[in-house]
Design an enzyme around this catalytic site. Structure first.
Site, PDB file in Angstrom:
ATOM      1  N   ASP A 428      -9.895  -0.570  -7.962  1.00  0.00           N
ATOM      2  CA  ASP A 428      -8.988   0.143  -7.066  1.00  0.00           C
ATOM      3  C   ASP A 428      -9.784   0.941  -6.040  1.00  0.00           C
ATOM      4  OD1 ASP A 428      -6.521   1.771  -6.266  1.00  0.00           O
ATOM      5  OD2 ASP A 428      -5.729   0.609  -7.944  1.00  0.00           O
ATOM      6  N   HIS A 486      -5.094   6.417  -4.570  1.00  0.00           N
ATOM      7  CA  HIS A 486      -4.305   5.451  -5.322  1.00  0.00           C
ATOM      8  C   HIS A 486      -4.914   5.158  -6.691  1.00  0.00           C
ATOM      9  CE1 HIS A 486      -3.049   1.218  -6.234  1.00  0.00           C
ATOM     10  NE2 HIS A 486      -1.896   1.597  -5.715  1.00  0.00           N
ATOM     11  N   SER A 684       2.331  -0.971  -8.088  1.00  0.00           N
ATOM     12  CA  SER A 684       1.048  -0.380  -8.495  1.00  0.00           C
ATOM     13  C   SER A 684       1.213   0.519  -9.702  1.00  0.00           C
ATOM     14  CB  SER A 684       0.455   0.448  -7.352  1.00  0.00           C
ATOM     15  OG  SER A 684      -0.309  -0.336  -6.487  1.00  0.00           O
TER      16      SER A 684
END
Length: 769
Positions: A428, A486, A684
């Site tokens: 990520d 994120h 996600s």
């Protein structure tokens, strides 16, 4: 104390609640139940009449410090889905693999015989310890436990010393202005590889292997670790020779366009070709601007027609990249050649105008005296656990939610919250290492920064050992642009945060080794970086350390989480990387994507061999933004920030770790400038719930294979009715109308909704903390 309601007023409350459900529009009408409305009405009536209705899990929310409970995220009026998500690729970067490269077979240890003198490796350097119960305990060497002892953790450093070769594979510079010099460099690279192959210990020797009987006698956790080490791809001369031979074709092609380049070789055949005007350091070309247009281009704006000639390119590097791809494909020398596509994280974009946070006590108190229930052994004391509906049991009372994934029942029924012998890698944006709920977490293992281009890295350099997330904001001039952090949010859901520490949020797997692999940076992540990140995470290939040394992942992943997406069919090189790690025993979990389309047109969701996860809301229904299709394996909580179906005055997003601004105190409603927890929504968020679930199942049954774990997971879902994965046909063109509901169209969304509460208790001897 408020006075009790009269019967007449009570009836009015119930009728009002029922009337509220009638006002829901479109697909939101599906799945709304009368008993849900009645339950809400009964709760409202109880609160007005002075009854105390408090979720027992909220017992620590009011007593926690503001910093430990402040969060970001409010119920939104709507959210925006980008309808124009056409793919980008990195200018000057190409991925290719020569033809006829045989796959490197995994070593089948059960069927191999090894010399007795190799036992010394395990006797002296392969240690176990009892798992530490406190957050501060590290990994110390200890004698090996007997079969069935609770949860060993492996000391990794000695293995790295034994296993790590000294030299990384070479990079070849191709310069059309100095063809003879380039040819000499190709020849030198071949000689270097020959020397490396001769000096490289055989796979069996590196593993210090065992006889069949000795291997079978090992505890299951130790067997798993040995198998992970067996994944490592050796340097095979035939594989490297095919890549070196392909350099001649690439040099001819680059000479045709008058450009130079660098070619990075790999153990498994994937080459990354960087082209540019000077052929010196293509990944670090300087340009006048600093915006994404300087290094990224939309694929449909840089297509090379079949009749395009070198003179027509006119120094346009983006167009040259597309034409080199075309010519290399036409050469017949390669299994695949493709642009270096750019993947994005799978957050759903927020609206620009969100309403201010609601004031009041939320789930704290409702007007009476709070009486905490007797705590259950595996109920976390993290204050924001009260707001993490997505981990809770399914239901509509006592802190349950209709869309809960059943983690709390699993923890208590199985008597485990994870195992230190299980590893999850999160590929990520990296991890905020200074986050207060992560900095002290014993779950975080050494990771790697795989972002190769400094312009995308946003940290001043290329690949290195620092997996910290410095931010990924792409274009600061774009309205409402911000760093996403994120990877921190995703990893927090898996189990990066220290759980049951009286602060912040809980994770799905409290005791798990988590490896952060940074592959997305400013404006997204290159396909070439993601391919290498997946392989490194699984322990197949090394990274390149200082002085061209090799650095292996000393915690090879059992599960790899990919909460990323690309609009388009699965790239061949990505499928190659996924095949490589899944054939060696790793499980790849992918977000389905947030484009409201079939996963067939999305990657990695549409790739073969992945567990593809669509997003559900707090009702357990497919969210409006989620992709869908036959490739979807199951639904898991992804959240919907526009809804509050559990009635806690908070958005039904997924609450996890990440730095945020414009926060508030959920108890007092007071504004807080910055905080460390936030609600987000997207597929996600759904994928890490499944990664955490698989980690728990692996802890419960250490000897289970990846196929057995996936079968257990999918066999315990709550089956969904057709309408619960459907939406208005006008919003989802190309889908099939539901019989009897001509306006509603079916969106395939897997076998059902993740519900770990359906997993039966483990047989005696399984699991354990």
């Amino acid at each position: 104390m408020l006075k009790r309601l009269t019967d007449r007023r009570l009836r009015w409350v119930i009728v009002s609640a029922l009337a509220g459900t009638a006002l829901l529009s479109g697909c939101d009408q599906i799945g709304e139940r009368i008993d849900r409305a009645k339950d809400l009405a009964d709760k409202s009536a109880g609160q007005i009449s002075g009854e105390t209705i408090v979720d027992p899990s909220a017992r620590n929310l009011e007593t926690a410090a503001t910093a430990d409970r402040a969060l970001a995220g409010t119920v939104m009026a709507e959210f925006v889905i980008d309808e124009d998500e056409r793919p980008l690729f990195a200018i000057g970067s190409i991925i290719a693999k020569p033809i006829d490269i045989a796959p490197t077979a995994a070593l089948m240890l059960e069927d191999a015989e090894f010399s007795a003198d190799e036992l010394e490796y395990f006797e002296e350097e392969y240690y176990y310890e009892e798992a530490a119960d406190s957050a501060g305990d590290g990994l110390e060497s200890a004698p090996a436990p007997s079969e069935g002892a609770s949860e060993p953790a492996i000391s990794r450093a000695p293995i790295g010393e034994v296993m790590q070769p000294e030299q990384a594979l070479p990079t070849i510079t191709l310069d059309p202005k100095a063809v003879a010099k380039s040819e000499r460099e190709i020849a030198q690279a071949e000689a270097d590889i020959d020397k490396m192959v001769v000096e490289q210990p055989l796979q069996e020797g590196r593993l210090k292997g065992l006889t069949r009987e000795e291997f079978k006698a090992l505890p299951v956790e130790e067997k798993a670790e040995v198998r992970k080490l067996a994944r490592r791809a050796p340097v095979v001369r035939e594989t490297i020779k095919a890549q070196i031979d392909a350099n001649s074709v690439m040099l001819d092609t680059m000479t045709k366009y008058g450009i130079g380049g660098e070619v990075a070789l790999s153990r498994q055949g994937q080459m990354v070709i960087q082209i540019g005007a000077d052929g010196a350091s293509p990944t670090q070309f300087r340009s006048a601007g600093t915006g994404p247009a300087d290094f990224l281009v939309r694929a449909d704006q840089a297509e090379c027609p079949a009749d395009m000639q070198p003179a027509d390119v006119a120094g346009d590097l983006a167009l040259t990249t597309a034409c080199v791809v075309r010519d290399l494909r036409a050469s017949g020398q390669f299994e695949y050649v493709e642009p270096d596509f750019i993947f994005q994280n799978q957050f759903v974009r927020r609206t620009k105008d969100a309403p201010p946070p609601a004031t009041g006590t939320g789930t704290g108190t409702t007007g009476g005296t709070t009486t905490p229930a007797t705590p259950v052994s595996y109920n976390p004391n993290d204050p924001l656990w009260a707001l993490q509906w997505h981990f809770r049991d399914r239901g509509t009372t006592d802190g349950r939610t209709a869309g809960g994934a059943g983690f709390e029942t699993f923890w208590n029924r199985q008597g485990t919250t994870g195992s230190r012998s299980v590893v999850v890698a999160v590929v990520d944006t990296g991890l905020q290492m200074t986050h207060p709920d992560i900095a002290g977490s014993p779950n975080i293992m050494a990771g790697w920064d795989m972002v190769s281009d400094p312009r995308m890295g946003n940290d001043g350099d290329g690949r290195d050992s620092d997996a910290n997330d410095p931010g990924d904001m792409c274009d600061p001039t774009k309205p409402y642009a911000a760093d996403s952090f994120h990877g921190t949010h995703v990893a927090g859901t898996v189990g990066a945060a220290a759980t049951n520490n009286g602060s912040g949020v809980a994770g799905g797997a409290w005791n798990v080794r988590l490896v952060p692999v940074r592959a997305l940076g400013k404006c997204g992540g290159r396909l070439s970086d993601i391919n290498d990140a997946i392989r490194w995470a699984a322990g197949l290939i090394p990274a390149e350390g200082p002085g061209d040394t090799e650095v292996w992942n000393e915690n090879p992943a059992d599960i790899i989480n990919l909460s990323i997406g690309l609009l388009g069919a699965c790239p061949a090189s990505l499928q190659d990387a996924i095949d490589a790690v899944t054939e060696r025993g790793a499980i790849v979990v992918s977000a389905a994507g947030n484009a409201r389309m079939s996963t067939s047109y999305y990657a990695p969701a549409g790739c073969r061999g992945v567990v593809t996860v669509a997003a559900s809301d707090a009702r357990g229904q497919l969210t409006p933004y989620s992709n869908y299709g036959p490739e979807v394996t199951l639904l898991a909580p992804g959240g919907d920030l526009t809804r509050d179906d559990n009635g806690d005055s908070k958005p039904d997003g997924v609450l996890s770790t990440k730095a945020a601004t414009n926060c508030y105190d959920p108890v007092t409603g007071a504004s807080v400038a910055t905080c460390n927890y936030a609600y987000e929504q997207g597929t996600s968020m759904a994928a890490p719930h499944v990664s955490a679930a698989l980690a728990l199942l692996k802890a419960r049954t250490p000897a289970a294979t990846k196929d057995e774990l996936i079968a257990t997971l999918t066999g315990a879902v709550d089956a969904r009715e057709p309408l619960q994965c459907s939406g208005l046909c006008s919003q989802y063109p190309g889908t099939t109308a539901v019989a009897g509901s001509p306006d509603m169209c079916s969106r395939p969304c897997g076998t059902g909704l993740l519900n770990l509460a359906n997993i039966p208790a483990a047989p005696s001897g399984g699991g354990g903390r």
